[in-house]
Design a protein around this motif. Structure first.
Motif, PDB file in Angstrom:
ATOM      1  N   PRO A 123      25.729  48.806   7.929  1.00 50.52           N
ATOM      2  CA  PRO A 123      27.055  48.544   8.411  1.00 50.52           C
ATOM      3  C   PRO A 123      28.110  49.322   7.706  1.00 50.52           C
ATOM      4  O   PRO A 123      29.000  49.884   8.462  1.00 50.52           O
ATOM      5  CB  PRO A 123      27.024  46.914   8.358  1.00 50.52           C
ATOM      6  CG  PRO A 123      25.909  46.392   8.140  1.00 50.52           C
ATOM      7  CD  PRO A 123      25.061  47.488   7.520  1.00 50.52           C
ATOM      8  N   ALA A 124      27.995  49.335   6.235  1.00 52.21           N
ATOM      9  CA  ALA A 124      28.944  50.081   5.566  1.00 52.21           C
ATOM     10  C   ALA A 124      28.790  51.662   5.889  1.00 52.21           C
ATOM     11  O   ALA A 124      29.783  52.351   5.904  1.00 52.21           O
ATOM     12  CB  ALA A 124      28.641  49.849   4.152  1.00 52.21           C
ATOM     13  N   GLU A 125      27.619  52.145   6.130  1.00 48.89           N
ATOM     14  CA  GLU A 125      27.134  53.323   6.387  1.00 48.89           C
ATOM     15  C   GLU A 125      28.129  53.906   7.764  1.00 48.89           C
ATOM     16  O   GLU A 125      28.764  54.620   8.138  1.00 48.89           O
ATOM     17  CB  GLU A 125      25.814  53.956   6.656  1.00 48.89           C
ATOM     18  CG  GLU A 125      25.656  55.226   6.748  1.00 48.89           C
ATOM     19  CD  GLU A 125      24.019  55.564   6.795  1.00 48.89           C
ATOM     20  OE1 GLU A 125      23.475  56.126   5.693  1.00 48.89           O
ATOM     21  OE2 GLU A 125      23.312  55.148   7.713  1.00 48.89           O
ATOM     22  N   LYS A 126      27.895  52.823   8.696  1.00 48.66           N
ATOM     23  CA  LYS A 126      28.199  52.959  10.356  1.00 48.66           C
ATOM     24  C   LYS A 126      29.911  53.057  10.273  1.00 48.66           C
ATOM     25  O   LYS A 126      30.524  53.863  10.924  1.00 48.66           O
ATOM     26  CB  LYS A 126      27.790  52.040  10.946  1.00 48.66           C
ATOM     27  CG  LYS A 126      28.011  51.876  12.317  1.00 48.66           C
ATOM     28  CD  LYS A 126      27.298  51.211  13.328  1.00 48.66           C
ATOM     29  CE  LYS A 126      27.677  51.341  14.823  1.00 48.66           C
ATOM     30  NZ  LYS A 126      26.560  50.602  15.804  1.00 48.66           N
ATOM     31  N   TRP A 127      30.389  52.146   9.173  1.00 49.82           N
ATOM     32  CA  TRP A 127      31.877  51.876   9.057  1.00 49.82           C
ATOM     33  C   TRP A 127      32.469  53.355   8.757  1.00 49.82           C
ATOM     34  O   TRP A 127      33.393  53.747   9.229  1.00 49.82           O
ATOM     35  CB  TRP A 127      32.248  50.778   8.472  1.00 49.82           C
ATOM     36  CG  TRP A 127      33.489  50.639   8.132  1.00 49.82           C
ATOM     37  CD1 TRP A 127      34.581  49.810   8.969  1.00 49.82           C
ATOM     38  CD2 TRP A 127      34.495  50.889   7.074  1.00 49.82           C
ATOM     39  NE1 TRP A 127      35.669  49.858   8.303  1.00 49.82           N
ATOM     40  CE2 TRP A 127      35.756  50.703   7.084  1.00 49.82           C
ATOM     41  CE3 TRP A 127      34.114  51.714   5.773  1.00 49.82           C
ATOM     42  CZ2 TRP A 127      36.865  50.937   6.239  1.00 49.82           C
ATOM     43  CZ3 TRP A 127      34.988  52.058   4.644  1.00 49.82           C
ATOM     44  CH2 TRP A 127      36.380  51.526   5.135  1.00 49.82           C
ATOM     45  N   LEU A 128      31.865  53.747   7.536  1.00 46.25           N
ATOM     46  CA  LEU A 128      32.167  54.865   6.889  1.00 46.25           C
ATOM     47  C   LEU A 128      32.238  56.195   7.826  1.00 46.25           C
ATOM     48  O   LEU A 128      32.825  57.151   7.614  1.00 46.25           O
ATOM     49  CB  LEU A 128      31.539  54.940   5.453  1.00 46.25           C
ATOM     50  CG  LEU A 128      32.012  56.031   4.553  1.00 46.25           C
ATOM     51  CD1 LEU A 128      33.484  55.954   4.312  1.00 46.25           C
ATOM     52  CD2 LEU A 128      31.115  56.158   3.337  1.00 46.25           C
ATOM     53  N   ARG A 143      20.872  64.353   9.490  1.00 46.62           N
ATOM     54  CA  ARG A 143      22.069  64.517  10.349  1.00 46.62           C
ATOM     55  C   ARG A 143      21.727  63.479  11.578  1.00 46.62           C
ATOM     56  O   ARG A 143      22.766  62.937  12.025  1.00 46.62           O
ATOM     57  CB  ARG A 143      21.934  65.949  10.874  1.00 46.62           C
ATOM     58  CG  ARG A 143      23.039  66.404  11.750  1.00 46.62           C
ATOM     59  CD  ARG A 143      23.111  67.879  12.036  1.00 46.62           C
ATOM     60  NE  ARG A 143      24.024  68.175  13.046  1.00 46.62           N
ATOM     61  CZ  ARG A 143      24.069  67.897  14.371  1.00 46.62           C
ATOM     62  NH1 ARG A 143      23.034  67.874  14.815  1.00 46.62           N
ATOM     63  NH2 ARG A 143      25.222  68.387  14.879  1.00 46.62           N
ATOM     64  N   ARG A 144      20.604  63.479  12.169  1.00 52.70           N
ATOM     65  CA  ARG A 144      20.473  62.692  13.355  1.00 52.70           C
ATOM     66  C   ARG A 144      20.715  60.996  12.788  1.00 52.70           C
ATOM     67  O   ARG A 144      21.286  60.494  13.723  1.00 52.70           O
ATOM     68  CB  ARG A 144      18.898  62.722  13.866  1.00 52.70           C
ATOM     69  CG  ARG A 144      18.553  63.916  14.420  1.00 52.70           C
ATOM     70  CD  ARG A 144      17.341  63.900  15.257  1.00 52.70           C
ATOM     71  NE  ARG A 144      16.361  63.335  14.659  1.00 52.70           N
ATOM     72  CZ  ARG A 144      15.576  64.109  13.727  1.00 52.70           C
ATOM     73  NH1 ARG A 144      15.266  65.464  13.691  1.00 52.70           N
ATOM     74  NH2 ARG A 144      14.260  63.336  13.304  1.00 52.70           N
ATOM     75  N   GLY A 145      20.306  60.640  11.641  1.00 47.41           N
ATOM     76  CA  GLY A 145      20.514  59.209  11.319  1.00 47.41           C
ATOM     77  C   GLY A 145      22.205  59.197  11.277  1.00 47.41           C
ATOM     78  O   GLY A 145      22.458  58.018  11.664  1.00 47.41           O
ATOM     79  N   HIS A 146      22.910  59.963  10.775  1.00 46.34           N
ATOM     80  CA  HIS A 146      24.349  59.720  10.580  1.00 46.34           C
ATOM     81  C   HIS A 146      24.922  59.905  12.237  1.00 46.34           C
ATOM     82  O   HIS A 146      25.793  59.180  12.318  1.00 46.34           O
ATOM     83  CB  HIS A 146      24.853  60.914   9.734  1.00 46.34           C
ATOM     84  CG  HIS A 146      24.583  60.759   8.359  1.00 46.34           C
ATOM     85  ND1 HIS A 146      25.150  59.518   7.658  1.00 46.34           N
ATOM     86  CD2 HIS A 146      24.175  61.217   7.275  1.00 46.34           C
ATOM     87  CE1 HIS A 146      24.844  59.421   6.466  1.00 46.34           C
ATOM     88  NE2 HIS A 146      24.137  60.682   6.109  1.00 46.34           N
ATOM     89  N   ILE A 147      24.115  60.742  13.042  1.00 48.47           N
ATOM     90  CA  ILE A 147      24.928  60.749  14.264  1.00 48.47           C
ATOM     91  C   ILE A 147      24.734  59.316  14.994  1.00 48.47           C
ATOM     92  O   ILE A 147      25.379  58.765  15.646  1.00 48.47           O
ATOM     93  CB  ILE A 147      24.120  61.891  15.135  1.00 48.47           C
ATOM     94  CG1 ILE A 147      24.789  63.233  14.557  1.00 48.47           C
ATOM     95  CG2 ILE A 147      24.504  61.789  16.571  1.00 48.47           C
ATOM     96  CD1 ILE A 147      24.193  64.488  15.284  1.00 48.47           C
ATOM     97  N   GLU A 148      23.484  58.904  14.817  1.00 47.36           N
ATOM     98  CA  GLU A 148      23.180  57.320  15.228  1.00 47.36           C
ATOM     99  C   GLU A 148      24.244  56.358  14.894  1.00 47.36           C
ATOM    100  O   GLU A 148      24.308  55.323  15.425  1.00 47.36           O
ATOM    101  CB  GLU A 148      21.692  56.923  14.938  1.00 47.36           C
ATOM    102  CG  GLU A 148      20.583  57.869  15.900  1.00 47.36           C
ATOM    103  CD  GLU A 148      19.286  57.699  15.451  1.00 47.36           C
ATOM    104  OE1 GLU A 148      18.991  56.706  14.425  1.00 47.36           O
ATOM    105  OE2 GLU A 148      18.303  58.429  15.593  1.00 47.36           O
ATOM    106  N   GLN A 149      24.712  56.586  13.615  1.00 50.23           N
ATOM    107  CA  GLN A 149      25.456  55.735  13.183  1.00 50.23           C
ATOM    108  C   GLN A 149      27.071  55.938  13.528  1.00 50.23           C
ATOM    109  O   GLN A 149      27.779  55.122  12.985  1.00 50.23           O
ATOM    110  CB  GLN A 149      25.492  55.973  11.507  1.00 50.23           C
ATOM    111  CG  GLN A 149      24.398  55.260  10.789  1.00 50.23           C
ATOM    112  CD  GLN A 149      24.090  53.679  11.003  1.00 50.23           C
ATOM    113  OE1 GLN A 149      24.220  52.956  11.905  1.00 50.23           O
ATOM    114  NE2 GLN A 149      24.424  53.157   9.588  1.00 50.23           N
ATOM    115  N   GLY A 150      27.103  56.984  14.290  1.00 47.28           N
ATOM    116  CA  GLY A 150      28.573  57.030  14.973  1.00 47.28           C
ATOM    117  C   GLY A 150      29.354  58.273  14.581  1.00 47.28           C
ATOM    118  O   GLY A 150      30.600  58.791  14.919  1.00 47.28           O
ATOM    119  N   MET A 151      28.515  59.240  13.693  1.00 46.56           N
ATOM    120  CA  MET A 151      29.493  60.217  13.008  1.00 46.56           C
ATOM    121  C   MET A 151      29.245  61.463  14.439  1.00 46.56           C
ATOM    122  O   MET A 151      28.620  61.708  15.247  1.00 46.56           O
ATOM    123  CB  MET A 151      28.676  61.095  11.936  1.00 46.56           C
ATOM    124  CG  MET A 151      29.316  62.242  11.250  1.00 46.56           C
ATOM    125  SD  MET A 151      30.797  61.459  10.384  1.00 46.56           S
ATOM    126  CE  MET A 151      31.609  63.155  10.313  1.00 46.56           C
TER     127      MET A 151
END
Length: 358
Positions: A123-128, A143-151
């Protein structure tokens, strides 16, 4: 452009990513720091105390950062420092860059290990991801992991983990052994790391309990952190070594080992080993972050722990295979993971971040 880099790295020479990035940035920009890394991270053993202490340290440093003048860009190493860095950048109304060496979401999906340590950070990664303006990461998987988290995909860029071959030891194997006072005719295996990191401690335990008893020679360990209470007689611990001595040790060794089974991004130690032309045994976790690395061509990739023991002994007893890997290993590093290949890209990205604002 004036860049606030968080944190200030340690002073000793290292092949780690942040100090090398700072060297590149300083060629064209002024780089300032808020506090040294040691100030931000306190080594409490009990995690609630660490969390409580981190909260108060971050709160104090955010207030200090808000008072800094003339900052054009806030550049943060990993999520630990991007949390307060994003707050500082918002107050200064300047863009914030998060240099992520690996996505927690990608790590969890790939391994499903260490839930008590990883899951609270998702959740912190997604928020950030929604509060920094730009991100640099190290592999397409991350990169794909961060995009899935909302970047935003348009705001995340890839610069792989890199090394500088000009810093590598230029000694021959014989010269390195003489400089380090190692026996000229003994077979040496090598593993080096930060032993405070859980996957590295697990690697040490595996080497100590399962690998060392079978070795036709001595296993050299170097690094700092917690070691097993009793090391196998075939293991010699050398402590923490300065970078150039470590590089000499890679040259002096017959076989380098990296039994890391779970990892984010790219393992710098694997690039150091391959770049020096070391005959190396790694795992799929070590392979995935190295562009173009092929099993049996550049290194031996063990699929499980039994296979790791088998391939370590196979390589130790096969000088022809050692010679093959020593010639091909540096090629994959020079082609895909040299800093000189990405320095201009980093400078161009940073300038665009500063010009586009927040």
């Amino acid at each position: 452009m004036k860049i606030l880099f968080i944190p200030e790295p340690k002073k000793e020479e290292t092949s780690e990513r942040s100090p090398q990035m700072i060297k590149v940035l300083k060629r064209k920009h002024e780089v300032v720091f808020l506090k040294p890394e040691e100030y931000w991270i306190k080594k409490r053993s009990f995690w609630p105390l660490r969390a409580w202490e981190r909260f108060h340290i971050n709160k104090k440093l955010i207030e200090e950062g808000k008072k800094m003048d003339g900052i054009d860009l806030v550049f943060c190493r990993d999520y630990t420092f991007a949390l307060p860095g994003s707050r500082i950048a918002r107050h200064l109304r300047k863009p914030c860059v998060w240099d992520s060496e690996g996505s927690m979401k990608a790590f969890w999906e790939d391994h499903h290990k260490y839930p008590t340590q990883v899951l609270p950070w998702l959740p912190a990664e997604k928020w950030l991801s929604k509060r920094v303006n730009y991100m640099i990461t190290v592999t397409e998987r991350d990169r794909r992991g961060h995009i899935e988290q909302g970047m935003d995909p348009n705001r995340i860029h890839i610069i792989p983990i890199c090394v500088r071959s000009e810093l590598f030891s230029q000694k021959t194997k014989e010269e390195a052994r003489q400089a380090l006072q190692l026996a000229s005719h003994e077979t040496f295996f090598l593993f080096f790391s930060n032993f405070n990191y859980l996957p590295n401690r697990m690697a040490i335990n595996f080497l100590n309990e399962k690998v060392a008893p079978h070795l036709p020679g001595k296993l050299l360990l170097c690094g700092q952190g917690n070691l097993p209470k009793k090391l196998h007689p075939k293991i010699e611990y050398l402590g923490f070594l300065p970078l150039q001595k470590l590089y000499d040790l890679i040259r002096a060794s017959d076989v380098c080992l990296s039994p890391i089974w779970e990892a984010n991004g790219t393992l710098t130690k694997v690039l150091d080993m391959l770049g020096h032309g070391a005959a190396t045994v790694i795992t799929p976790a070590g392979q995935k972050g190295v562009r173009g690395l092929q099993d049996g061509v550049h290194a031996l990739v063990a699929q499980d722990k039994e296979d790791f023991i088998y391939k370590t002994l196979l390589l130790a007893k096969n000088p022809t295979l050692q010679s093959k890997l020593k010639k091909s290993g540096p090629e994959v590093v020079q082609k895909n993971h040299e800093w000189k290949l990405y320095e201009n890209q980093l400078l161009t990205l940073v300038e665009s971040f500063g010009n586009n604002g927040h």
